[in-house]
Design a protein around this motif. Structure first.
Motif, mmCIF file in Angstrom:
data_model
loop_
_atom_site.group_PDB
_atom_site.id
_atom_site.type_symbol
_atom_site.label_atom_id
_atom_site.label_comp_id
_atom_site.label_asym_id
_atom_site.label_seq_id
_atom_site.Cartn_x
_atom_site.Cartn_y
_atom_site.Cartn_z
ATOM 1 N N TRP A 72 -7.768 5.977 9.360
ATOM 2 C CA TRP A 72 -6.525 5.708 10.092
ATOM 3 C C TRP A 72 -5.910 6.993 10.624
ATOM 4 C CZ3 TRP A 72 -4.151 1.282 11.658
ATOM 5 C CH2 TRP A 72 -4.637 0.079 11.137
ATOM 6 N N ILE A 73 -5.854 8.014 9.792
ATOM 7 C CA ILE A 73 -5.198 9.258 10.209
ATOM 8 C C ILE A 73 -5.964 9.938 11.341
ATOM 9 C CG2 ILE A 73 -6.351 10.638 8.422
ATOM 10 C CD1 ILE A 73 -3.818 12.342 8.267
ATOM 11 N N GLU A 74 -7.293 9.864 11.297
ATOM 12 C CA GLU A 74 -8.090 10.460 12.368
ATOM 13 C C GLU A 74 -7.902 9.697 13.675
ATOM 14 O OE1 GLU A 74 -12.724 11.661 13.427
ATOM 15 O OE2 GLU A 74 -12.238 10.656 11.532
ATOM 16 N N MET A 96 0.852 -1.202 0.000
ATOM 17 C CA MET A 96 0.000 0.000 0.000
ATOM 18 C C MET A 96 0.885 1.249 0.000
ATOM 19 S SD MET A 96 -3.055 1.061 2.670
ATOM 20 C CE MET A 96 -1.946 1.105 4.088
ATOM 21 N N ASP A 97 0.564 2.217 -0.835
ATOM 22 C CA ASP A 97 1.299 3.473 -0.916
ATOM 23 C C ASP A 97 1.220 4.192 0.422
ATOM 24 O OD1 ASP A 97 2.464 5.846 -1.533
ATOM 25 O OD2 ASP A 97 1.099 6.384 -3.149
ATOM 26 N N ILE A 98 2.377 4.678 0.930
ATOM 27 C CA ILE A 98 2.419 5.334 2.232
ATOM 28 C C ILE A 98 1.502 6.549 2.282
ATOM 29 C CG2 ILE A 98 4.397 6.761 1.594
ATOM 30 C CD1 ILE A 98 3.688 5.241 5.061
ATOM 31 N N THR A 99 1.346 7.236 1.139
ATOM 32 C CA THR A 99 0.504 8.438 1.134
ATOM 33 C C THR A 99 -0.974 8.111 1.372
ATOM 34 O OG1 THR A 99 0.295 8.319 -1.279
ATOM 35 C CG2 THR A 99 2.076 9.682 -0.386
ATOM 36 N N ASN A 123 -0.160 15.352 16.835
ATOM 37 C CA ASN A 123 -1.617 15.510 16.773
ATOM 38 C C ASN A 123 -2.022 16.654 15.847
ATOM 39 O OD1 ASN A 123 -3.865 17.416 18.374
ATOM 40 N ND2 ASN A 123 -4.542 15.333 17.949
ATOM 41 N N VAL A 124 -1.450 17.844 16.054
ATOM 42 C CA VAL A 124 -1.878 19.004 15.262
ATOM 43 C C VAL A 124 -1.438 18.865 13.808
ATOM 44 C CG1 VAL A 124 -1.896 20.521 17.270
ATOM 45 C CG2 VAL A 124 0.166 20.403 15.861
ATOM 46 N N THR A 125 -0.311 18.193 13.559
ATOM 47 C CA THR A 125 0.138 17.978 12.179
ATOM 48 C C THR A 125 -0.838 17.082 11.428
ATOM 49 O OG1 THR A 125 2.476 18.230 12.804
ATOM 50 C CG2 THR A 125 2.002 17.102 10.729
ATOM 51 N N LEU A 126 -1.243 15.981 12.072
ATOM 52 C CA LEU A 126 -2.179 15.055 11.426
ATOM 53 C C LEU A 126 -3.548 15.698 11.230
ATOM 54 C CD1 LEU A 126 -1.286 11.662 13.177
ATOM 55 C CD2 LEU A 126 -0.577 12.495 10.933
ATOM 56 N N PHE A 127 -3.993 16.479 12.219
ATOM 57 C CA PHE A 127 -5.290 17.129 12.069
ATOM 58 C C PHE A 127 -5.248 18.256 11.038
ATOM 59 C CE2 PHE A 127 -8.746 15.653 14.764
ATOM 60 C CZ PHE A 127 -8.114 14.632 15.456
ATOM 61 N N ALA A 128 -4.099 18.884 10.874
ATOM 62 C CA ALA A 128 -3.963 19.882 9.809
ATOM 63 C C ALA A 128 -4.143 19.222 8.445
ATOM 64 C CB ALA A 128 -2.599 20.562 9.891
ATOM 65 N N ILE A 129 -3.584 18.011 8.291
ATOM 66 C CA ILE A 129 -3.747 17.266 7.039
ATOM 67 C C ILE A 129 -5.211 16.912 6.817
ATOM 68 C CG2 ILE A 129 -3.172 15.106 5.849
ATOM 69 C CD1 ILE A 129 -0.464 15.173 7.321
ATOM 70 N N ILE A 130 -5.905 16.523 7.907
ATOM 71 C CA ILE A 130 -7.329 16.193 7.808
ATOM 72 C C ILE A 130 -8.135 17.417 7.387
ATOM 73 C CG2 ILE A 130 -9.391 15.558 9.135
ATOM 74 C CD1 ILE A 130 -7.551 13.773 10.862
ATOM 75 N N PHE A 131 -7.901 18.552 8.053
ATOM 76 C CA PHE A 131 -8.665 19.766 7.748
ATOM 77 C C PHE A 131 -8.375 20.261 6.326
ATOM 78 C CE2 PHE A 131 -8.591 20.522 12.549
ATOM 79 C CZ PHE A 131 -9.855 19.964 12.705
#
Length: 245
Positions: free
Chosen positions: A26-28, A1-4, A56-64
């Motif tokens: 997964w990211i959430e 599976m592609d890491i991205t 946490n804030v880095t992953l949630f920035a990606i989500i937003f």
């Protein structure tokens, strides 16, 4: 599976049978886990909380970014900088006495000033919340497009709960700042923020987020209790070290 693909909000980890069903990615899940670890270790006054906070804030920035909540994305940038500063402030010797920061209460003067500034900010943001977040969204889109993105900003719906949204935003910023300086009041604010969040997310039908903030509420209550005890102990120790007149 592609890491991205791991960072894709459509990469579902589990379907939660709440309301009409909620597909948690997964990211959430990982971002939420690190957020809970951050708050828990902060309540224990452990410096590692800031490492978890940064993740946490880095992953949630990606989500937003993916769900086009650009105002919240900009807020994550503030929290990222606040986590870096907090980590620095908690680990460096204080300039006044050469010792690390200690848990304590705000002075009456600082408490009054903080309360007035917070109240005024909440009122102003409540009044101007839609144009404010529209401007933030436009700014964040312009910045990302300058770095090669090709994002088109669509029309934003009016805020469903302008006062409560403004209160959560302002108080979150104030609480984060107070935490970096180890003031007990930060936990009291987090308790208030989490109570508001539980109600708002439940009213919007986002029950998984509502449950998450119930967990955060109990952690914040525990943090309040522990930091109050620590502040009392620090104050007693300081009095014992004062030279006799």
């Amino acid at each position: 599976m592609d890491i991205t693909s791991w960072f894709d909000i459509n990469n579902t980890l589990v379907n939660i049978p709440i309301g009409g069903g909620y597909a948690m990615s997964w990211i959430e899940m990982v971002g939420t886990l690190f957020g809970l670890l951050c708050i828990w270790y902060a309540s224990k006054e452990k410096n590692i909380n800031y490492l978890f906070g940064l993740i946490n804030v880095t992953l949630f920035a990606i989500i937003f970014y993916q769900i086009q909540l650009y105002g919240l994305l900009i807020l994550q940038l503030f929290f990222f900088c606040a986590n870096i500063y907090g980590w620095y402030a908690w680990t460096r010797p204080d300039a006044m006495d050469g010792e690390a920061l200690q848990v304590r209460w705000l002075s009456k003067d600082k408490l009054v000033k903080t309360s007035i500034i917070s109240a005024v900010a909440i009122v102003l943001l409540t009044i101007f919340i839609d144009p404010f977040f529209s401007a933030l969204a436009a700014l964040s889109v312009a910045v990302m497009n300058a770095f090669g993105s090709s994002i088109t900003l669509g029309a934003l719906d009016p805020d469903a709960f302008p006062f409560w949204d403004a209160a959560m935003t302002v108080l979150s910023i104030v609480a984060q700042i107070l935490m970096t300086r180890k003031y007990v009041e930060n936990w009291i604010l987090w308790v208030v923020i989490n109570i508001i969040s539980v109600g708002v997310y439940a009213a919007q039908g986002v029950y998984a987020m509502s449950i998450e903030y119930v967990i955060l509420l109990f952690i914040a209550l525990n943090g309040t209790k522990e930091w109050m005890q620590t502040a009392k102990a620090n104050k007693s120790e300081y009095k014992q070290q004062e030279p006799a007149l």
